[in-house]
Design a protein around this motif. Structure first.
Motif, PDB file in Angstrom:
ATOM      1  N   SER A 181      43.572  61.059  97.844  1.00  0.00           N
ATOM      2  CA  SER A 181      42.474  61.947  98.238  1.00  0.00           C
ATOM      3  C   SER A 181      42.520  62.316  99.716  1.00  0.00           C
ATOM      4  N   TYR A 182      43.318  61.587 100.494  1.00  0.00           N
ATOM      5  CA  TYR A 182      43.335  61.799 101.941  1.00  0.00           C
ATOM      6  C   TYR A 182      44.717  62.186 102.470  1.00  0.00           C
ATOM      7  N   GLU A 183      45.665  62.420 101.577  1.00  0.00           N
ATOM      8  CA  GLU A 183      47.025  62.726 102.022  1.00  0.00           C
ATOM      9  C   GLU A 183      47.083  64.007 102.844  1.00  0.00           C
ATOM     10  N   SER A 184      46.289  65.012 102.490  1.00  0.00           N
ATOM     11  CA  SER A 184      46.330  66.260 103.251  1.00  0.00           C
ATOM     12  C   SER A 184      45.833  66.046 104.674  1.00  0.00           C
ATOM     13  N   ALA A 185      44.829  65.185 104.846  1.00  0.00           N
ATOM     14  CA  ALA A 185      44.323  64.890 106.188  1.00  0.00           C
ATOM     15  C   ALA A 185      45.322  64.072 106.989  1.00  0.00           C
ATOM     16  N   LEU A 186      46.107  63.245 106.300  1.00  0.00           N
ATOM     17  CA  LEU A 186      47.087  62.398 106.980  1.00  0.00           C
ATOM     18  C   LEU A 186      48.411  63.115 107.236  1.00  0.00           C
ATOM     19  N   ALA A 187      48.650  64.223 106.556  1.00  0.00           N
ATOM     20  CA  ALA A 187      49.942  64.915 106.659  1.00  0.00           C
ATOM     21  C   ALA A 187      50.332  65.256 108.096  1.00  0.00           C
ATOM     22  N   PRO A 188      49.429  65.806 108.930  1.00  0.00           N
ATOM     23  CA  PRO A 188      49.827  66.107 110.314  1.00  0.00           C
ATOM     24  C   PRO A 188      50.232  64.859 111.098  1.00  0.00           C
ATOM     25  N   ILE A 189      49.560  63.743 110.841  1.00  0.00           N
ATOM     26  CA  ILE A 189      49.901  62.486 111.515  1.00  0.00           C
ATOM     27  C   ILE A 189      51.315  62.060 111.130  1.00  0.00           C
ATOM     28  N   LEU A 190      51.617  62.113 109.847  1.00  0.00           N
ATOM     29  CA  LEU A 190      52.935  61.696 109.371  1.00  0.00           C
ATOM     30  C   LEU A 190      54.027  62.622 109.899  1.00  0.00           C
ATOM     31  N   TYR A 191      53.707  63.904 110.042  1.00  0.00           N
ATOM     32  CA  TYR A 191      54.683  64.876 110.542  1.00  0.00           C
ATOM     33  C   TYR A 191      54.982  64.647 112.023  1.00  0.00           C
ATOM     34  N   GLN A 192      53.942  64.342 112.790  1.00  0.00           N
ATOM     35  CA  GLN A 192      54.102  64.192 114.239  1.00  0.00           C
ATOM     36  C   GLN A 192      54.605  62.811 114.655  1.00  0.00           C
ATOM     37  N   HIS A 193      54.413  61.817 113.794  1.00  0.00           N
ATOM     38  CA  HIS A 193      54.781  60.440 114.144  1.00  0.00           C
ATOM     39  C   HIS A 193      55.659  59.878 113.030  1.00  0.00           C
ATOM     40  N   ASP A 194      56.967  59.890 113.237  1.00  0.00           N
ATOM     41  CA  ASP A 194      57.852  59.470 112.146  1.00  0.00           C
ATOM     42  C   ASP A 194      57.846  57.965 111.920  1.00  0.00           C
ATOM     43  N   HIS A 195      57.137  57.212 112.757  1.00  0.00           N
ATOM     44  CA  HIS A 195      57.019  55.774 112.529  1.00  0.00           C
ATOM     45  C   HIS A 195      55.752  55.436 111.737  1.00  0.00           C
ATOM     46  N   CYS A 196      55.014  56.463 111.325  1.00  0.00           N
ATOM     47  CA  CYS A 196      53.813  56.260 110.512  1.00  0.00           C
ATOM     48  C   CYS A 196      54.150  56.508 109.042  1.00  0.00           C
ATOM     49  N   HIS A 197      53.626  55.658 108.172  1.00  0.00           N
ATOM     50  CA  HIS A 197      53.994  55.714 106.758  1.00  0.00           C
ATOM     51  C   HIS A 197      52.768  55.522 105.874  1.00  0.00           C
ATOM     52  N   LEU A 198      52.876  56.013 104.645  1.00  0.00           N
ATOM     53  CA  LEU A 198      51.913  55.699 103.602  1.00  0.00           C
ATOM     54  C   LEU A 198      52.453  54.529 102.788  1.00  0.00           C
ATOM     55  N   ALA A 199      51.582  53.622 102.405  1.00  0.00           N
ATOM     56  CA  ALA A 199      52.008  52.503 101.567  1.00  0.00           C
ATOM     57  C   ALA A 199      52.543  53.024 100.240  1.00  0.00           C
ATOM     58  N   ALA A 200      53.496  52.307  99.681  1.00  0.00           N
ATOM     59  CA  ALA A 200      54.053  52.680  98.381  1.00  0.00           C
ATOM     60  C   ALA A 200      52.955  52.649  97.319  1.00  0.00           C
ATOM     61  N   PRO A 201      53.042  53.504  96.303  1.00  0.00           N
ATOM     62  CA  PRO A 201      51.983  53.564  95.281  1.00  0.00           C
ATOM     63  C   PRO A 201      51.652  52.219  94.653  1.00  0.00           C
ATOM     64  N   GLU A 202      52.660  51.389  94.407  1.00  0.00           N
ATOM     65  CA  GLU A 202      52.405  50.097  93.764  1.00  0.00           C
ATOM     66  C   GLU A 202      51.703  49.101  94.686  1.00  0.00           C
ATOM     67  N   ASP A 203      51.634  49.411  95.974  1.00  0.00           N
ATOM     68  CA  ASP A 203      51.012  48.505  96.941  1.00  0.00           C
ATOM     69  C   ASP A 203      49.592  48.915  97.310  1.00  0.00           C
ATOM     70  N   ARG A 204      49.030  49.883  96.626  1.00  0.00           N
ATOM     71  CA  ARG A 204      47.751  50.448  97.051  1.00  0.00           C
ATOM     72  C   ARG A 204      46.536  49.810  96.397  1.00  0.00           C
ATOM     73  N   ILE A 205      46.728  48.712  95.696  1.00  0.00           N
ATOM     74  CA  ILE A 205      45.603  47.953  95.151  1.00  0.00           C
ATOM     75  C   ILE A 205      45.743  46.497  95.580  1.00  0.00           C
ATOM     76  N   ILE A 206      44.657  45.753  95.480  1.00  0.00           N
ATOM     77  CA  ILE A 206      44.659  44.348  95.887  1.00  0.00           C
ATOM     78  C   ILE A 206      45.226  43.491  94.760  1.00  0.00           C
ATOM     79  N   TYR A 207      46.094  42.561  95.135  1.00  0.00           N
ATOM     80  CA  TYR A 207      46.614  41.556  94.209  1.00  0.00           C
ATOM     81  C   TYR A 207      46.057  40.200  94.645  1.00  0.00           C
ATOM     82  N   ALA A 208      45.351  39.545  93.743  1.00  0.00           N
ATOM     83  CA  ALA A 208      44.597  38.346  94.110  1.00  0.00           C
ATOM     84  C   ALA A 208      45.474  37.246  94.688  1.00  0.00           C
TER      85      ALA A 208
END
Length: 244
Positions: free
Chosen positions: A170-197
């Motif tokens: 839901s927030y990828e479009s807002a984060l896109a400029p950050i990721l474009y300007q800073h190549d050391h910034c990343h989105l977590a992999a899809p499988e890592d986006r929930i909590i594992y107890a």
């Protein structure tokens, strides 16, 4: 020690049985089925599968929030009842830190957040250095755009930066400029986006008083916020929604 770990802070539900830091069993769901109908039956299923009795447990770990009001209440209530009934310690972990624990990079800035509706988020910031975690700011609730702007000028201070959330899509479009300007910034992999107890046992555990422990909601419920607006000067301690 034998632990039961519980996370019910978001849409996903995760339960784990651990012996010290060794994972014995884990069940994680990511569906719209209500936690209230899943939590206790899944705990029973796990215990029966591995041959543990309730009396075998030596501690309960709960993710304390922020997150869903209903989800947190269900998980915290179950954890408190188990700890009280069995006479065992209750430990808590901030839910956003439990989410951040999915990042594998040895040294990085981790920026976890949960959607809180209306383009607002619950957000935090942690510095990961090996197995050590340092909170860089208190958990915040506010506009996503404001939180992101507060970090934009500081991102280059870190070698690696990870944004992580169950709600990243839901927030990828807002984060896109950050990721474009800073190549050391990343989105977590899809499988890592929930909590594992099971991850929680690897984090600093806060020993809680079973009788007084409450979830960390990080904001008032919408009904209480509305009540305070209509009743200025009251602190809300005796808030009761009245229906005439």
């Amino acid at each position: 020690m034998r632990f039961l770990a519980i996370d019910s802070a978001t849409l996903s539900l995760s339960l784990a049985l651990l012996e010290d830091q060794t994972l014995i069993s884990e069940i994680t769901t990511n569906t719209k089925i209500k936690h209230s109908t899943q939590l206790l039956p899944l705990i029973q299923t796990m215990m029966e599968t591995v041959g543990w009795q309730p009396e075998d447990l030596e501690g309960v770990i709960i993710s304390k929030g922020p997150g869903s009001y209903t989800g947190l209440r269900i998980g915290v209530t179950a954890a408190k009842v188990l700890a009280s009934t069995l006479g065992i310690p209750l430990y808590s972990v901030p839910s956003l830190l439990a989410l951040a624990a999915n990042i594998r990079a040895q040294k990085s800035l981790v920026l976890p957040f949960f959607d809180a509706r209306r383009q607002t988020v619950f957000a935090a910031a942690y510095l990961k250095d090996g197995q050590a975690w340092t909170a860089l700011e208190e958990v915040k609730h506010g506009a996503f755009s404001d939180w992101l702007a507060s970090w934009e000028d500081r991102l280059d201070d870190y070698d690696q930066v990870y944004f992580i959330s169950p709600d990243l899509a839901s927030y990828e479009s807002a984060l896109a400029p950050i990721l474009y300007q800073h190549d050391h910034c990343h989105l977590a992999a899809p499988e890592d986006r929930i909590i594992y107890a099971h991850k929680m046992v690897q984090l600093p555990l806060q020993l809680e008083d079973v009788d007084t422990f409450l979830p960390d909601y990080a904001k008032l419920a919408e009904a209480e916020e509305n009540w305070r607006e209509k009743n200025p000067g009251h602190d809300g301690e005796n808030y009761v929604e009245r229906a005439d």
